[in-house]
Write a protein that holds these residues in place. Structure first.
Motif, PDB file in Angstrom:
ATOM      1  N   TRP A  78       0.836  -1.188   0.000  1.00  0.00           N
ATOM      2  CA  TRP A  78       0.000   0.000   0.000  1.00  0.00           C
ATOM      3  C   TRP A  78       0.879   1.248   0.000  1.00  0.00           C
ATOM      4  O   TRP A  78       1.687   1.440   0.902  1.00  0.00           O
ATOM      5  N   PRO A  82      -1.074   9.782   3.214  1.00  0.00           N
ATOM      6  CA  PRO A  82      -1.799  10.009   4.470  1.00  0.00           C
ATOM      7  C   PRO A  82      -2.907  11.051   4.313  1.00  0.00           C
ATOM      8  O   PRO A  82      -2.844  11.905   3.420  1.00  0.00           O
ATOM      9  N   HIS A  84      -4.086   7.754   6.924  1.00  0.00           N
ATOM     10  CA  HIS A  84      -4.546   6.370   6.819  1.00  0.00           C
ATOM     11  C   HIS A  84      -4.869   5.822   8.199  1.00  0.00           C
ATOM     12  O   HIS A  84      -4.342   6.291   9.211  1.00  0.00           O
ATOM     13  N   CYS A  86      -4.848   1.818   9.757  1.00  0.00           N
ATOM     14  CA  CYS A  86      -4.445   0.464   9.384  1.00  0.00           C
ATOM     15  C   CYS A  86      -4.599  -0.450  10.590  1.00  0.00           C
ATOM     16  O   CYS A  86      -4.233  -0.075  11.711  1.00  0.00           O
ATOM     17  N   TRP A 132      -6.168  -1.388   5.116  1.00  0.00           N
ATOM     18  CA  TRP A 132      -5.613  -0.083   4.741  1.00  0.00           C
ATOM     19  C   TRP A 132      -6.733   0.853   4.343  1.00  0.00           C
ATOM     20  O   TRP A 132      -7.345   0.702   3.287  1.00  0.00           O
ATOM     21  N   THR A 134      -7.968   4.847   3.684  1.00  0.00           N
ATOM     22  CA  THR A 134      -7.574   6.234   3.457  1.00  0.00           C
ATOM     23  C   THR A 134      -8.699   7.127   3.969  1.00  0.00           C
ATOM     24  O   THR A 134      -9.846   6.989   3.547  1.00  0.00           O
ATOM     25  N   ASP A 136     -10.938  10.497   4.858  1.00  0.00           N
ATOM     26  CA  ASP A 136     -11.266  11.841   4.393  1.00  0.00           C
ATOM     27  C   ASP A 136     -11.016  12.822   5.541  1.00  0.00           C
ATOM     28  O   ASP A 136     -10.607  12.428   6.646  1.00  0.00           O
ATOM     29  N   HIS A 140     -10.458  11.697   9.362  1.00  0.00           N
ATOM     30  CA  HIS A 140      -9.149  11.919   9.973  1.00  0.00           C
ATOM     31  C   HIS A 140      -9.299  12.664  11.294  1.00  0.00           C
ATOM     32  O   HIS A 140      -8.668  12.340  12.302  1.00  0.00           O
ATOM     33  N   HIS A 312      -4.587   0.353  -3.806  1.00  0.00           N
ATOM     34  CA  HIS A 312      -5.103   1.569  -3.176  1.00  0.00           C
ATOM     35  C   HIS A 312      -6.530   1.311  -2.716  1.00  0.00           C
ATOM     36  O   HIS A 312      -7.303   0.648  -3.396  1.00  0.00           O
ATOM     37  N   GLU A 313      -6.863   1.835  -1.565  1.00  0.00           N
ATOM     38  CA  GLU A 313      -8.223   1.742  -1.033  1.00  0.00           C
ATOM     39  C   GLU A 313      -8.981   3.002  -1.444  1.00  0.00           C
ATOM     40  O   GLU A 313      -8.420   4.090  -1.447  1.00  0.00           O
ATOM     41  N   ARG A 315     -11.385   6.185  -0.957  1.00  0.00           N
ATOM     42  CA  ARG A 315     -11.613   7.058   0.195  1.00  0.00           C
ATOM     43  C   ARG A 315     -12.919   6.662   0.853  1.00  0.00           C
ATOM     44  O   ARG A 315     -13.912   6.387   0.194  1.00  0.00           O
TER      45      ARG A 315
END
Length: 326
Positions: A78, A82, A84, A86, A132, A134, A136, A140, A312-313, A315
């Motif tokens: 991955w 950032p 992220h 996990c 993983w 990501t 928003d 965050h 990639h994950e 959002r």
């Protein structure tokens, strides 16, 4: 992070067998000798950003707020972009690759720490299959607030802080699990068998946990039944009822996944990998592996060595956003 929940330095890890993966245990200082720790990458120490493949006996939740490079979990790599979130489950293989200026927080705890909220184990297992996320901006912010509360409570060590830590961790786990609802597992990942409610679901969930621990001695119905405290016949029926799959199918999937980890992340020979996953005959192991994956162990290793795709994950939904009411 190499010992257990006692004074540091008293219980070092056993040296791994030749070519095998190191296993890290959780060690926290006195007087807060509980199976939980939280800190930044710097305060936890260099093992929190180890650049070599290794496993843990504990859960790790990582909130990445800065840095470049990549994080490799089991068979997926991955790229860091950032922020992220996990989740790394006990027994999973991971390492950091070419990281620079890695910043964020690390939450470490054992399975036993979840005693107030045992259902969190199932949520964490699901998160470990989609490790993983990501975040928003709002997500965050929500994670940052919860992690800050955990760190503050842990640092103060006031009366009853252990129960508060469990409550805050429960909120973090539940909200993180909402983010992954309906999300597909990463390419190359294993979908977690779902176990329904009731006694059968509880037994099936424990069976899945045991066979996922990379211990060959537990890759049998009889051994798991003995550990759980039920008959082999009841375990078989419970697993089939709760997951729709037989215990044998789940054991084969666990052995295959462990073989893939070892082929991709260690220098063990195919013969050594075969022995580690319970095959005394390497030729039979090769036939088993090809039947389960469609490729030979050698071809699989060469594909892993080539690097493969960076995953990639998408959002995700905000952790701070309230759930819609019915």
């Amino acid at each position: 992070m190499r010992g257990t929940t006692v004074t540091p330095g008293t219980t070092p890890c056993r040296a791994p067998r030749e070519g095998a993966l190191p296993m890290h245990r959780l060690e926290v200082p006195m007087p807060n000798a509980m199976p939980f720790a939280i800190g930044t990458f710097d305060t936890i120490g260099p093992m929190s950003r180890a650049d070599f493949p290794h496993r843990h006996t504990f859960w790790e939740i990582v909130h990445v707020t800065g840095g470049t490079g990549a994080h490799v979990v089991d068979l997926a790599r991955w790229e860091l972009a950032p922020p992220h979130l996990c989740v790394i489950a006990p027994g999973q293989v991971h390492h950091w690759e070419d990281v620079r200026r890695l910043d964020g927080s690390v939450v470490l705890f054992t399975d036993g720490f979840l005693r107030d909220h045992p259902g969190d184990r199932d949520l964490l297992r699901g998160l470990g299959e989609r490790p993983w996320l990501t975040l928003d901006e709002a997500g965050h912010s929500g994670v940052t607030r919860l992690v800050a509360e955990l760190a503050d409570e842990y640092g103060r060590g006031a009366r009853g802080f252990d129960s508060v830590l469990r409550a805050l961790l429960h909120v973090l786990v539940v909200r993180a699990s909402r983010m992954t609802a309906g999300a597909a597992p990463p390419p190359g990942g294993r979908p977690a068998p779902s176990a329904g409610p009731g006694r059968a679901g509880t037994v099936a969930a424990e069976f899945v946990r045991l066979i996922g621990g990379a211990d060959p001695e537990l890759w049998s119905v009889a051994a798991c039944a003995g550990r759980i405290g039920v008959t082999a016949g009841y375990l078989t029926e419970a697993v089939k009822t709760a997951t729709g799959r037989t215990p044998g199918e789940l054991v084969r999937a666990a052995r295959t996944h462990e073989a893939q980890r070892l082929l991709a992340r260690t220098d063990m020979s195919v013969r050594q990998v075969a022995g580690r996953v319970g095959f005394s005959d390497p030729a039979y192991f090769c036939r088993f592996f090809r039947r389960e994956t469609g490729v030979s162990p050698g071809d699989f290793r060469r594909g892993a060595d080539a690097g493969g795709e960076i995953h990639h994950e998408h959002r995700i939904e905000s952790i701070a956003r309230p759930e819609p009411r019915a």
